[in-house]
Scaffold this active site. Sequence first.
Site, PDB file in Angstrom:
ATOM      1  N   ARG A 237       0.858  -1.180   0.000  1.00  0.00           N
ATOM      2  CA  ARG A 237       0.000   0.000   0.000  1.00  0.00           C
ATOM      3  C   ARG A 237       0.893   1.228   0.000  1.00  0.00           C
ATOM      4  NH1 ARG A 237      -3.469  -2.949  -1.365  1.00  0.00           N
ATOM      5  NH2 ARG A 237      -5.549  -3.254  -0.461  1.00  0.00           N
ATOM      6  N   GLU A 266      -4.493   7.346  -4.782  1.00  0.00           N
ATOM      7  CA  GLU A 266      -4.769   6.661  -6.049  1.00  0.00           C
ATOM      8  C   GLU A 266      -6.118   7.129  -6.579  1.00  0.00           C
ATOM      9  OE1 GLU A 266      -4.320   2.448  -5.381  1.00  0.00           O
ATOM     10  OE2 GLU A 266      -2.282   2.706  -4.639  1.00  0.00           O
ATOM     11  N   HIS A 285      -1.954   0.146  -9.750  1.00  0.00           N
ATOM     12  CA  HIS A 285      -2.477  -0.814  -8.761  1.00  0.00           C
ATOM     13  C   HIS A 285      -3.054  -2.054  -9.468  1.00  0.00           C
ATOM     14  CE1 HIS A 285      -4.132  -1.115  -4.403  1.00  0.00           C
ATOM     15  NE2 HIS A 285      -3.964  -2.326  -4.929  1.00  0.00           N
TER      16      HIS A 285
HETATM   17  C1  DGY Z   1      -6.019  -6.191  -2.679  1.00  0.00           C
HETATM   18  O1  DGY Z   1      -6.664  -7.215  -2.925  1.00  0.00           O
HETATM   19  O2  DGY Z   1      -5.895  -5.752  -1.534  1.00  0.00           O
HETATM   20  C2  DGY Z   1      -5.443  -5.477  -3.831  1.00  0.00           C
HETATM   21  O3  DGY Z   1      -4.429  -4.618  -3.476  1.00  0.00           O
HETATM   22  C3  DGY Z   1      -6.532  -4.714  -4.536  1.00  0.00           C
HETATM   23  O4  DGY Z   1      -6.933  -3.665  -3.712  1.00  0.00           O
END
Ligand code: DGY
Length: 325
Positions: A237, A266, A285
């Site tokens: 993250r 994002e 992402h």
């Molecule tokens: C997750 O599954 O957490 C991915 O990063 C998509 O948000």
Amino acid sequence: MKKQVVLYKKLSPLLMARLHEQTEVTLIDSLDAEGLAKMREALPKAQGLLGASLKLDAALLDLAPDLEAIASVSVGVDNYDIDYLTERRILLSNTPDVLTETTADTGFALILASARRVVELANMVRAGHWKRNVGPAQFGTDVHGKTLGIIGMGRIGEALAQRGHFGFGMPVVYHSHSPKPAVEQRFNAQYRSLPQLLQEADFVCLTLPLTAETEGLIGAEQFALMGPETIFINISRGKVVDEVALIDALRKGQIRAAGLDVFEREPLDSASPLLRLDNVVATPHIGSATHETREAMAKCAVDNLLMALAGERPVNLVNGLAWKG
Ligand code: DGY
């Protein structure tokens, strides 16, 4: 009577049909102002929620007094206030396992792209600037045999270690809450303190969840411990990293390059200084974003939700304390 579900992610026709068969569905097409207004209207009657990429804060969830379960189509649960959900006995489930290998593939794609300057040099070819054989100014750095550093040795960390160890002959060092003997045995991996790992690894890869404890974990002090050849990879993250400090480290040549799939905010602002740096590979992402994996995640979320609404414990329950048994 069928239970009411607010669905804020489009599903495949197959999964949609399954959900329709067992519940009354209100579909929120997009998370713009209009979609959110529709969601607010539907929440008072909702028993179930299914979706992703939306911060579900108390102000929103207070509109849903009958809510029993939320099925997140994600492994990360940083969009939810778990204590609040537990207090209200709302079951939160996520979608681990099904995305592990795909997300590790993304991590490795960023490792290779950053080390071998794939995006920068492909753009050079596309722009018609390939006029002669490449020389040292375009050379990258090897991946095979280099030290792979993994911060957060969960499922995705392990899948990355597997690729590095078996595929690329990389010595693996890792940092996590505590040493993991099974991982050490499988990948000949060695546990390190965070500062030790930052100093030693050629590739520093983040694969840990965003929590109060990990927010801002990597900042100026940590970048200062890395070397000018270090390549920094983030598939966890954005908020685990101080982005200003990262930009500073890249600009100063304190680290060699970065491969980033996640950002503090994002979508990433097109004016972000990160996008002006040739030594940054930025992706939107896409960790789990393949047709197969996203379908598997959606199926997992539907299974979890239907179980919860039927009074069964969902397989991937996150807040076990909310389970009444
Ligand atoms: C997750 O599954 O957490 C991915 O990063 C998509 O948000």
